[in-house]
Scaffold this motif. Structure first.
Motif, PDB file in Angstrom:
ATOM      1  N   GLU A 299       0.825  -1.209   0.000  1.00  9.62           N
ATOM      2  CA  GLU A 299       0.000   0.000   0.000  1.00  9.62           C
ATOM      3  C   GLU A 299       0.856   1.254   0.000  1.00  9.62           C
ATOM      4  O   GLU A 299       0.536   2.237  -0.686  1.00  9.62           O
ATOM      5  CB  GLU A 299      -0.916  -0.017   1.231  1.00  9.62           C
ATOM      6  CG  GLU A 299      -2.009  -1.088   1.167  1.00  9.62           C
ATOM      7  CD  GLU A 299      -2.847  -1.105   2.431  1.00  9.62           C
ATOM      8  OE1 GLU A 299      -2.499  -0.351   3.377  1.00  9.62           O
ATOM      9  OE2 GLU A 299      -3.838  -1.856   2.473  1.00  9.62           O
ATOM     10  N   VAL A 300       1.967   1.230   0.752  1.00  9.64           N
ATOM     11  CA  VAL A 300       2.868   2.393   0.772  1.00  9.64           C
ATOM     12  C   VAL A 300       3.493   2.609  -0.599  1.00  9.64           C
ATOM     13  O   VAL A 300       3.588   3.749  -1.089  1.00  9.64           O
ATOM     14  CB  VAL A 300       3.946   2.202   1.853  1.00  9.64           C
ATOM     15  CG1 VAL A 300       5.006   3.291   1.749  1.00  9.64           C
ATOM     16  CG2 VAL A 300       3.310   2.226   3.239  1.00  9.64           C
ATOM     17  N   GLU A 301       3.916   1.505  -1.237  1.00  6.95           N
ATOM     18  CA  GLU A 301       4.503   1.633  -2.572  1.00  6.95           C
ATOM     19  C   GLU A 301       3.483   2.148  -3.576  1.00  6.95           C
ATOM     20  O   GLU A 301       3.806   3.009  -4.414  1.00  6.95           O
ATOM     21  CB  GLU A 301       5.049   0.272  -3.016  1.00  6.95           C
ATOM     22  CG  GLU A 301       6.261  -0.192  -2.216  1.00  6.95           C
ATOM     23  CD  GLU A 301       6.713  -1.578  -2.632  1.00  6.95           C
ATOM     24  OE1 GLU A 301       6.014  -2.193  -3.468  1.00  6.95           O
ATOM     25  OE2 GLU A 301       7.761  -2.036  -2.122  1.00  6.95           O
ATOM     26  N   GLU A 302       2.252   1.629  -3.511  1.00  5.37           N
ATOM     27  CA  GLU A 302       1.215   2.125  -4.414  1.00  5.37           C
ATOM     28  C   GLU A 302       0.918   3.602  -4.174  1.00  5.37           C
ATOM     29  O   GLU A 302       0.744   4.375  -5.122  1.00  5.37           O
ATOM     30  CB  GLU A 302      -0.051   1.289  -4.233  1.00  5.37           C
ATOM     31  CG  GLU A 302       0.075  -0.146  -4.736  1.00  5.37           C
ATOM     32  CD  GLU A 302      -1.186  -0.940  -4.503  1.00  5.37           C
ATOM     33  OE1 GLU A 302      -2.107  -0.396  -3.849  1.00  5.37           O
ATOM     34  OE2 GLU A 302      -1.263  -2.090  -4.975  1.00  5.37           O
ATOM     35  N   ALA A 303       0.873   3.991  -2.899  1.00  3.44           N
ATOM     36  CA  ALA A 303       0.630   5.401  -2.601  1.00  3.44           C
ATOM     37  C   ALA A 303       1.772   6.272  -3.112  1.00  3.44           C
ATOM     38  O   ALA A 303       1.549   7.370  -3.650  1.00  3.44           O
ATOM     39  CB  ALA A 303       0.450   5.581  -1.090  1.00  3.44           C
ATOM     40  N   GLU A 304       3.025   5.784  -2.961  1.00  6.31           N
ATOM     41  CA  GLU A 304       4.170   6.552  -3.458  1.00  6.31           C
ATOM     42  C   GLU A 304       4.133   6.655  -4.979  1.00  6.31           C
ATOM     43  O   GLU A 304       4.424   7.710  -5.557  1.00  6.31           O
ATOM     44  CB  GLU A 304       5.462   5.869  -3.007  1.00  6.31           C
ATOM     45  CG  GLU A 304       6.729   6.600  -3.393  1.00  6.31           C
ATOM     46  CD  GLU A 304       6.884   7.921  -2.671  1.00  6.31           C
ATOM     47  OE1 GLU A 304       7.664   8.772  -3.149  1.00  6.31           O
ATOM     48  OE2 GLU A 304       6.222   8.098  -1.619  1.00  6.31           O
TER      49      GLU A 304
END
Length: 206
Positions: free
Chosen positions: A129-134
């Motif tokens: 989720e963090v990678e997708e948000a980034e």
């Protein structure tokens, strides 16, 4: 206070206190066949008056007392039976306790392993989720940068167009020249447009 009664008209002895040896002789009681005393021949026994409020309170207290005593008996009976059970089959109880402890240890180990597995899955999901948000943030930044560049190019194009148009503006320096050009090249704006958008100029009849 303890009171003993002897039916064969023997002297009656009453113990005054369990901690003392002093004895007191009391009168004997009447037997069943003795006649009624002369002072009580004409007496009619009437029950004592009963207070309704006091009777309700006594009934409630007696019910409460009965429940408490029943609970105490059940508790004492349960404790006695448990103690007897432990004394009779103590080895079985120890074996059962050992099995329960082993089962508890096995379940706790399985619980720890399951918690570890779920934590890894949760960490991977959070990382994803963090990678997708980034990635979305970077894409949004790129899109904003492109929009800004397009806006700057559009403004530059408008500025260049205005600069080209400014060459034909009438200023104080070329005012006389423009007036002379307009007088030398008159334009007739009396024309019409047909349905196809073609200009129809007015023809002067000779």
């Amino acid at each position: 206070m303890f009171q003993a009664v002897v039916r064969n008209r023997a002297p009656v002895v009453r113990l005054l206190s369990p901690r003392t040896s002093i004895l007191e002789t009391v009168r004997e009681r009447k037997s069943r066949n003795d006649p009624k005393a002369k002072s009580k021949v004409g007496r009619i026994k009437t029950p004592p008056p009963v207070d309704p409020v006091e009777m309700v309170v006594l009934k409630e207290r007696f019910s409460e007392y009965t429940l408490i005593m029943r609970a105490l008996r059940m508790q004492f009976k349960e404790e006695m039976l448990r103690k007897r059970y432990e004394e009779e089959i103590g080895s079985l109880a120890e074996e059962k306790s050992r099995q329960e402890a082993e089962e508890h240890s096995t379940l706790m180990a399985w619980n720890d392993a399951e918690n570890l597995r779920l934590r890894k899955i949760r960490e991977l999901r959070v990382q994803k989720e963090v990678e997708e948000a980034e990635l979305k943030r970077k894409e949004a930044a790129i899109l904003r940068q492109q929009e800004l560049e397009n806006h700057i190019k559009e403004r530059e194009r408008e500025i260049l167009q205005l600069q080209e148009e400014a060459k034909n503006f009438i200023t104080l320096e070329n005012l006389d020249q423009r007036i002379e050009e307009a007088l030398d090249n008159p334009k007739n704006y009396n024309f019409a447009i047909d349905k196809e958008g073609r200009v129809v100029k007015q023809t002067v009849l000779q």
